[in-house]
Every structure is written in structure tokens, then in C-alpha cells.
Design a protein around this motif. Structure first.
Motif, mmCIF file in Angstrom:
data_model
loop_
_atom_site.group_PDB
_atom_site.id
_atom_site.type_symbol
_atom_site.label_atom_id
_atom_site.label_comp_id
_atom_site.label_asym_id
_atom_site.label_seq_id
_atom_site.Cartn_x
_atom_site.Cartn_y
_atom_site.Cartn_z
ATOM 1 N N ASN A 15 0.814 -1.202 0.000
ATOM 2 C CA ASN A 15 0.000 0.000 0.000
ATOM 3 C C ASN A 15 0.855 1.262 0.000
ATOM 4 O O ASN A 15 0.545 2.240 -0.691
ATOM 5 N N GLN A 18 2.290 1.852 -3.449
ATOM 6 C CA GLN A 18 1.247 2.374 -4.327
ATOM 7 C C GLN A 18 1.036 3.858 -4.064
ATOM 8 O O GLN A 18 0.911 4.664 -4.997
ATOM 9 N N TRP A 19 1.009 4.231 -2.777
ATOM 10 C CA TRP A 19 0.830 5.633 -2.401
ATOM 11 C C TRP A 19 2.014 6.488 -2.862
ATOM 12 O O TRP A 19 1.828 7.605 -3.370
ATOM 13 N N ALA A 22 1.625 7.067 -6.620
ATOM 14 C CA ALA A 22 0.555 8.017 -6.924
ATOM 15 C C ALA A 22 0.941 9.435 -6.516
ATOM 16 O O ALA A 22 0.663 10.404 -7.242
ATOM 17 N N GLU A 52 2.737 3.192 -9.337
ATOM 18 C CA GLU A 52 1.367 3.169 -8.812
ATOM 19 C C GLU A 52 0.554 2.071 -9.480
ATOM 20 O O GLU A 52 -0.170 1.330 -8.815
ATOM 21 N N ARG A 53 0.686 1.934 -10.799
ATOM 22 C CA ARG A 53 -0.078 0.907 -11.509
ATOM 23 C C ARG A 53 0.378 -0.490 -11.085
ATOM 24 O O ARG A 53 -0.438 -1.397 -10.900
ATOM 25 N N SER A 56 -0.875 -1.297 -7.421
ATOM 26 C CA SER A 56 -2.331 -1.336 -7.290
ATOM 27 C C SER A 56 -2.907 -2.608 -7.911
ATOM 28 O O SER A 56 -3.939 -3.121 -7.461
ATOM 29 N N ARG A 57 -2.255 -3.151 -8.953
ATOM 30 C CA ARG A 57 -2.760 -4.340 -9.630
ATOM 31 C C ARG A 57 -2.626 -5.604 -8.782
ATOM 32 O O ARG A 57 -3.259 -6.614 -9.063
#
Length: 432
Positions: A15, A18-19, A22, A52-53, A56-57
Motif C-alpha cells: 500500500n 502504491q501511495w 501516486a 502506482e499501476r 495497485s494491480r
């Protein structure tokens, strides 16, 4: 369990990355920075977008997104996904083709439960839909299954296949890809003894570890290099609090993904470096080759701990299928009882997951089956993915599998290709 990060810690790391991706993308895209053009911001934004992609996937189940195809009457045929049998650990999914009236080969595609969703076989499904009435095993992410649903091990998996075969009937053609190949063989043998009328017409085993010791790979070597106690302590974790399966013991998908990537880390590093460069130059797009592959490859699911541990113990360590000693509820399932179901194996010379020799071992186990009901194919130059989803599958293997199905169809309905003479005795390929 005590030798690894907790489930919630692994999710927190994912997480956070991902943050970071982004946030970096948002910062690099800030309009005010456009007043002072700087190539570094483009590269920073590209890194953020890819990062990020990527992260997140890892927690998203991909959609099937099956395209329509041109039907026999020249009209577009759309595909609708319907749940045929719903279950706690997985569903039997039916791909209904709207507007199709002529009967097609009824095929049960058995998807692996090995860390990825059944959507990993999307290209396989797309290639079979025009010629088959297709069903697939759609296994669920163990983190979403409440503890109250109970356990799920290799015996439970096998009995799910038995139930699916019974439901679909004897005119079914089973295609098992990779991990479930030995269990599909056992399920067929179980029906041969317990309910012969429900046996499928054919069984095609693609790149599966029927006899892992026949041609050892890194996967089989790992299974023999650790004890079951070490495996449980280092690979099994309890699902965290934010999921419906909180408290369930699983083999985490994120841990499995790290194993996948470590096997070919240089190739993955190069792929992501090149993608960042393409994004920075404006050459990448949402559905480019990189994103199409990694959106699926990175989407991982947790496996029930009982299933993972029993697979390693019974299939790889003890070789219960290879030795024809597999039991269900204490009763031996004799593979030699298969006498009417035609069996075909498919292998690839460059398969580094299930090397040539492992899958074709199934034919020797079928001692009650005449040679005319056995077939095998060794695809030159094909790796593990290629034998069920790549160019080798589309151009060479798929037509051979459909021919095999037609050659052993009990009654050829209208719309099938012309039935050929009975298949020749199996070509017993040796490991390359």
C-alpha cells in the motif's frame, strides 16, 4: 510463520509503494511546474505512474473482458459469463455465447490454483470460444473466504472436479492446465471406479507435474530441499483484519509473486526500466504489451494453507500421483481404472516449470487404457506459458487438441469438423 513479515505488514508495504507512486505522479504533474520545464520531472512522473499501476494491480481481480467474435452466420457473437455452480472456494463458470444455436464441443477448462486467478487463461478461453461450449473453474481468493467455510486441500480440490464432471455429463472434454493436471487425472480415475457413466469423453493434460521427479526443475528441487515444518513456518501466514477471511491461514499471493519475480529478476527489471522510459517519452499507452502482460501477472491471490502444503507434500515430495498411491478419505484411487477416457498430454521443450517428461508420465499410469486412446505432443521451442496461451498454443497445439477431441467424441453433433480415424498409439516423447 515467525520467520516472515506479517500479512498486514506485507499489505502495508504494498500500500505504501502504491501511495508513493501516486503521490510522485501527482507532484510531477503539478501545473505550476510547467512554467519551468525540466526533463527530470517527466522521468519522475513516469516512475510514479508505473509504480502506482504496478502495486495497485496486486490486489485487484482482473475482469475477463472477453471480446465478441464473428459467428458462423457472419454476425457478432457476444459472450456472457454465468455462474453454473457457486461454491465457497470457487465457482464453475460458463461462457455462454449469445445467438449460437449449433452445438459445440463441451469443454471444461480446469484453471490452476497456483497464485493467479483463472483470468490468466483469458487468451486460452478466447481461442476456444468459437469452437467450444466452454466452462472454467474460477477459484476464489482465500483472503475473502471466511474461516467458517472450512478447509480446502488437494482432496477437496479433486472432489470439486468430480462434482463438476458429474454435473456436465459424459460428453464433456476436460482440459487441465499446469498445477491441476495430476488432480484432474485422479478425479477421472475416481469417476471410473465410483460412477463410470459420469466420466468425461477426453482428458487433455497440459504442462502438469504428474511425475515431478521425472525431470526435476527449480520448482521440484525446492519442494525436496525443505521440510514441511520449515515450509509452514516460512510460507504460511494468517489473513489480516481488513479481509473477510481474517484469521484463515494462507500462502500469501504477494509472497508467491516475489518467488515468481525472483526466478527471472533481470528480465523483469529490464521490462520495467523500458516501460518507464516509454512513459517518459509518451510512447506508452494503457493497453500496450507491457501493461497487458503485467496487469495479469501481478494480480495474485492467496491460496488456502492446507491446499498449498498438501500439494507440496503429496504431489511433489511423496509423489502420490506418480506412484499411483493417491487416496481420498483413506481410499486409494487407482488410475489404472481409466479404460474408456482418451488421454492426451502436451509438453514444451523449454518449459522450466513442468519440464518435458513430467506430464507424459500420465500415459504410463493409465495401464487400463489401450494405446489407441493415448496421445502426446511435445512442442519444440515452447515454454510453460506458450503451451497453453502463446503462439505455440494458437498455431499448433490448439488445433491438435480439437482434433483429439473430435477423434474421441462419442457422437459427432452437427457443426463439428469431419471426424477423423482413430488416433495412432501415443508418441512417447522423452525429455528434451
Amino acid at each position: 510463520m515467525r520467520f516472515m513479515a506479517s500479512y498486514d505488514m506485507m499489505e502495508s508495504i504494498r500500500n505504501t509503494n502504491q501511495w508513493l507512486g501516486a503521490s510522485t505522479l501527482a507532484m510531477a504533474s503539478y501545473p505550476a511546474f510547467a512554467m519551468f520545464p525540466n526533463p527530470a520531472l517527466q522521468w519522475l512522473g513516469a516512475w510514479g505512474e508505473v509504480t502506482e499501476r504496478t502495486f495497485s494491480r496486486m490486489v485487484v481481480k482482473p475482469d475477463w473482458n472477453l471480446p465478441s467474435f464473428l459467428g458462423e452466420n457472419g454476425t457478432d457473437c457476444t459472450v456472457v459469463e454465468e455462474i453454473e455452480i457457486k461454491g465457497a472456494f470457487g465457482d464453475l463458470l460458463h461462457f455462454r455465447v449469445q445467438g449460437r444455436t449449433e452445438p459445440k464441443r463441451k469443454v471444461l477448462l480446469v484453471a490452476p490454483m497456483s497464485g493467479h486467478y483463472a483470468t490468466l487463461l483469458r487468451s486460452t478461453v478466447i481461442s476456444l470460444l468459437p469452437d467450444c461450449d466452454l466452462y472454467i473453474t474460477d477459484w476464489h481468493n482465500a483472503r475473502d473466504i471466511p474461516v467458517s467455510a472450512g478447509k480446502f486441500d488437494v482432496e477437496d480440490y479433486t472432489m470439486h472436479l468430480v462434482d463438476y464432471m458429474r454435473h456436465l455429463g459424459p460428453d464433456t472434454h476436460v482440459i487441465a492446465v499446469c498445477q491441476p493436471a495430476p488432480l484432474a487425472l485422479v478425479a477421472t480415475a475416481y469417476l471410473a471406479e465410483e460412477d463410470p457413466a459420469a466420466q468425461p469423453s477426453t482428458l487433455t493434460l497440459i504442462g502438469g507435474p504428474i511425475d515431478p521427479s521425472a525431470a526435476p526443475t527449480e520448482v521440484t528441487d525446492f519442494g525436496h530441499s525443505v521440510t514441511m515444518g520449515q515450509l509452514e513456518q516460512s510460507m504460511i501466514q494468517q489473513v489480516g483484519f481488513k479481509h473477510a477471511g481474517v484469521g484463515r491461514k494462507v500462502y500469501p499471493g504477494l509472497l508467491q509473486l516475489s518467488s515468481f519475480i525472483s526466478m527471472n529478476i533481470e528480465a523483469h527489471k529490464t521490462a520495467f526500466t523500458n516501460q518507464i522510459q516509454r512513459v517518459a517519452k509518451g510512447e506508452a499507452h494503457d493497453h500496450d504489451k507491457h501493461n497487458k502482460f503485467y496487469d495479469e501477472y501481478l494480480a495474485v491471490m492467496d491460496m488456502p494453507a492446507e491446499f498449498y502444503l498438501s500439494t507440496v507434500d503429496r504431489i511433489f515430495k511423496n509423489g502420490e500421483v506418480a506412484n499411483n498411491s493417491f487416496t481420498i478419505k483413506g481410499k486409494k484411487v487407482d488410475i489404472g481404472k481409466i479404460t474408456t477416457v482418451a488421454v492426451k498430454t502436451v509438453e514444451g521443450t523449454k518449459d522450466d516449470i513442468s519440464a518435458p517428461g513430467q506430464c507424459i508420465a500420465a500415459l504410463d499410469l493409465c495401464t487400463g487404457l489401450p494405446d489407441s486412446k493415448k496421445a502426446s505432443h511435445l512442442e519444440k521451442g515452447a515454454g510453460h506459458y506458450g503451451i497453453f496461451a502463446g503462439n505455440s498454443w494458437r498455431t499448433n497445439i490448439r488445433p491438435l487438441v480439437l482434433d483429439f477431441i473430435d477423434d474421441n467424441e462419442k457422437q459427432t453433433p452437427p457443426g463439428y469438423r469431419t471426424k477423423k480415424p482413430a488416433a495412432k498409439p501415443a508418441n512417447k516423447n522423452t525429455a528434451a
